[in-house]
Design an enzyme around this catalytic site. Structure first.
Site, short mmCIF file in Angstrom:
data_model
loop_
_atom_site.label_atom_id
_atom_site.label_comp_id
_atom_site.label_asym_id
_atom_site.label_seq_id
_atom_site.Cartn_x
_atom_site.Cartn_y
_atom_site.Cartn_z
N LYS A 219 0.85 -1.20 0.00
CA LYS A 219 0.00 0.00 0.00
C LYS A 219 0.89 1.25 0.00
O LYS A 219 0.70 2.16 -0.78
CB LYS A 219 -0.91 -0.02 1.22
CG LYS A 219 -1.83 1.16 1.31
CD LYS A 219 -2.72 1.07 2.53
CE LYS A 219 -3.42 2.40 2.74
NZ LYS A 219 -4.25 2.43 3.94
N GLU A 225 10.88 -4.28 4.29
CA GLU A 225 10.97 -5.69 3.87
C GLU A 225 10.66 -5.82 2.38
O GLU A 225 11.38 -6.49 1.63
CB GLU A 225 9.93 -6.53 4.64
CG GLU A 225 10.21 -6.75 6.10
CD GLU A 225 9.71 -5.64 7.00
OE1 GLU A 225 9.42 -4.53 6.49
OE2 GLU A 225 9.63 -5.87 8.23
N GLY A 279 -4.47 -1.96 5.14
CA GLY A 279 -3.67 -3.07 4.61
C GLY A 279 -4.26 -4.43 4.93
O GLY A 279 -4.40 -5.29 4.06
N ARG A 280 -4.66 -4.64 6.19
CA ARG A 280 -5.15 -5.97 6.58
C ARG A 280 -6.58 -6.23 6.10
O ARG A 280 -7.12 -7.30 6.35
CB ARG A 280 -5.03 -6.15 8.09
CG ARG A 280 -5.70 -5.07 8.91
CD ARG A 280 -5.29 -5.14 10.38
NE ARG A 280 -5.81 -4.01 11.15
CZ ARG A 280 -5.22 -2.83 11.25
NH1 ARG A 280 -4.10 -2.60 10.59
NH2 ARG A 280 -5.74 -1.86 11.96
N GLU A 365 -3.72 -6.44 15.26
CA GLU A 365 -3.36 -5.11 14.77
C GLU A 365 -4.57 -4.17 14.87
O GLU A 365 -4.44 -2.97 15.07
CB GLU A 365 -2.85 -5.18 13.32
CG GLU A 365 -1.82 -4.12 13.00
CD GLU A 365 -1.15 -4.29 11.64
OE1 GLU A 365 -1.83 -4.12 10.62
OE2 GLU A 365 0.06 -4.57 11.59
N HIS A 396 -2.18 -32.88 19.25
CA HIS A 396 -0.96 -33.62 19.61
C HIS A 396 0.18 -32.68 19.95
O HIS A 396 1.34 -33.07 19.98
CB HIS A 396 -0.58 -34.55 18.45
CG HIS A 396 -1.63 -35.58 18.20
ND1 HIS A 396 -1.65 -36.80 18.83
CD2 HIS A 396 -2.76 -35.53 17.43
CE1 HIS A 396 -2.72 -37.48 18.43
NE2 HIS A 396 -3.42 -36.72 17.59
N LYS A 507 10.07 0.28 13.85
CA LYS A 507 10.59 0.56 12.49
C LYS A 507 11.59 1.70 12.55
O LYS A 507 12.65 1.65 11.92
CB LYS A 507 9.44 0.97 11.55
CG LYS A 507 8.51 -0.13 11.16
CD LYS A 507 7.50 0.39 10.13
CE LYS A 507 6.33 -0.53 9.94
NZ LYS A 507 5.25 0.02 9.15
#
Ligand code: F6P
Length: 536
Positions: A219, A225, A279-280, A365, A396, A507
């Site tokens: 966005k 990254e 974004g999410r 978030e 398990h 950041k």
């Protein structure tokens, strides 16, 4: 429709319904789920159903009174008006003074024409812009699938690599895995998100640059990254191909046109995002390009259709029958009144194995906020730690702690009724396990019957979310259901679910650390150690 925000006091704990819930929670401590579950009509009373989904919340530590009080609380928090504000483009993202119009990305998905009722943001008709951009994206996806879109050497695309992180990655990975039977076999999807380079290296190792297409999803186009991975992918491509390959082998989705220009993304290969999509909440936009290539335009529209159906249900169903309202309110009850510290998500279908990770970003978030909309510290708990793994693997691994540990948690079991593979008997065994685990968590095994190490305290609340089969339409419905349940909780807690200021500090600090690691001078503490061990 309103474009104003509803009035709301900052503190829900002052409301009579909140206080009544607190008193009621005290009364409920005396009851065990064993006392509730056997009651006649329990399932009928605590089960909500739509054409697509069943939410069985009969194993929640609730009575009719609990539900009544939670619905009162929702009414007193003006939930209905907030829902109206969300859909109509009011600036519900208050710290950034923006609407959150992910619902507009999936409204009327089958219709490529601008709709009659426009929805304006900053003078622009959002529905018309969305519809135009979606058609352009789906046409390109269709060309890539058909082999009509070729790379710089004239070869069709065999591999698509999505470069993005957080909301520009998690939903796409989750959906691609969930919808594997709907994905083309001719083109493989790959995902690169992490900063350290290993994911990129492992993906590129297998690929041929002449048939590889990269989609940079960001966005902002400033995420470190994504920028590092995109630059490294570009260098990898140009080791074998000429400079003009960048224009053919890279596509991008972003609000940042200048950054796309600078990278060399051509006009036909870029898609717009908008500030009014978080974004999410963005997998419904052109951020979904890799998914549209994998499952095809028709199935992508079906995904949007499912989400649109959930939105319609959310907007119109009565609160007591409304799945996202109930899911949201059950979450509030468990978090604020029963003191559950975490919520475990347990899909009984391996294809949904990334769903808990997707929900972690969506919920944590969105709701990990300690300050209310009017800037005051929340004097009550908000947000929940979300975690999970698919059953039966989870049984398990960490179910020992769930059954006999000392932690407080709630759980969602999620499953399609029909198998997502040809092994239907195995899927049925999975469903049997899911039902047994929900029952065992609720009922436990009492001390009278067994020695101490075999006691299961039980009384652990859970819900079962069931749907007929896992396909694009139901997946769209499922994701939108959780999105809207998050919105419900944000309204009760009075927090803004559409910003994420809490990710910024780290950041900024990372920039300083980067400098410290690259500098030649002496560095303090562990930085010195890193520098020493980095030397060959
Ligand atoms: O750092 C968090 C975050 O801003 C998320 O909210 C977002 O989904 C992710 O980073 C990626 O952001 P972008 O799409 O701008 O690269």
């Amino acid at each position: 429709m309103t474009t104003q925000l509803p009035r709301q006091s900052s503190d829900p704990t002052d409301l009579p319904a909140w206080q009544a819930l607190q008193d009621h929670a005290g009364e409920m401590q005396a009851l065990h789920l064993r006392d509730l579950i056997g009651q006649p009509r329990r399932y009928r009373q605590f089960c909500a159903e739509t054409e697509q989904f069943v939410l069985d919340y009969s194993r929640q530590r609730m009575t009719g009174k609990t539900l009544e009080l939670l619905l009162d609380l929702a009414r007193d928090r003006a939930l209905e008006q907030w829902v109206d504000a969300l859909f109509s483009g009011a600036p519900v993202n208050t710290t950034e003074n923006q609407p959150a119009l992910h619902t507009a990305l999936r409204s009327r998905p089958g219709d490529d024409q601008p709709v009659s009722e426009p929805l304006h943001v900053d003078g622009e008709d959002v529905r018309a812009v969305v519809s135009k951009e979606r058609s352009r994206m789906l046409r390109l996806a269709a060309r890539i699938r058909a082999g009509d879109y070729t790379g710089v050497t004239g070869a069709p695309v065999t591999d698509v690599v999505n470069i993005g992180i957080g909301g520009s990655d998690l939903g796409l990975v989750m959906a691609t895995e969930a919808l594997r039977p709907f994905c083309t076999r001719k083109i493989a999807s790959h995902f690169v998100s992490n900063i350290d380079g290993t994911q990129l290296a492992d993906v590129l190792e297998k690929l041929d640059p002449s048939t590889t297409l990269f989609i940079i999803c960001s966005k902002s186009f400033t995420t470190l990254e994504t920028r590092l991975n995109a630059e490294s992918a570009r260098a990898w491509l140009l080791r074998d191909l000429p400079e003009e390959a960048v224009g053919k082998h890279f596509m991008a989705v972003s609000v940042n046109a200048a950054a796309m220009d600078a990278f060399g993304i051509g006009a036909d290969n870029r898609f717009m995002m908008w500030d009014w999509v978080g974004g999410r909440y963005s997998m419904w936009s052109s951020i979904g390009l890799i998914l549209a290539i994998a499952i095809g335009p028709e199935q992508f529209q079906a995904l949007l259709q499912g989400a649109c159906e959930l939105d319609e249900h959310f907007r119109t169903a009565a609160p007591e029958d409304n799945l996202p309202v109930l899911l949201g309110l059950v979450g509030v009850w468990n978090r604020n009144f029963l003191g559950m510290n975490s919520h475990v998500v347990l899909p009984y279908d391996q294809r949904l194995h990334r769903f808990p990770a997707f929900l972690q970003q969506l919920e944590m978030e969105s709701l990990g906020k300690g300050v209310t909309r009017d800037g005051k510290p929340a004097g009550y708990t908000t947000g929940t730690v979300i975690w999970g793994e698919p059953g039966s693997n989870a049984q398990h691994s960490f179910f020992q702690l769930l059954h006999q540990g000392t932690s407080r948690f709630s759980a969602d079991f999620i499953a399609p009724v029909q198998a997502s593979s040809e092994y239907a008997d195995q899927h049925q065994a999975g469903l049997a396990n899911m039902l047994a685990q929900a029952e065992a968590l609720a009922l436990g095994q009492s001390e009278d019957d067994v020695p101490a190490h075999k006691v299961y305290p039980g009384n652990h609340p859970s819900s079962i979310l069931l749907f007929k089969m896992l396909d694009p339409r139901t997946l769209g419905y499922l994701v939108a259901l959780y999105e809207q349940a998050v919105f419900v909780r944000s309204v009760i807690w009075g927090v803004n679910p559409f910003d994420q200021w809490g990710v910024e500090l780290g950041k900024t600090m990372a920039r300083g650390m980067q400098q410290a690691l690259s500098s030649t001078g002496e560095a303090p503490g562990i930085i010195e150690k890193i520098k020493a061990w980095r030397r060959p």
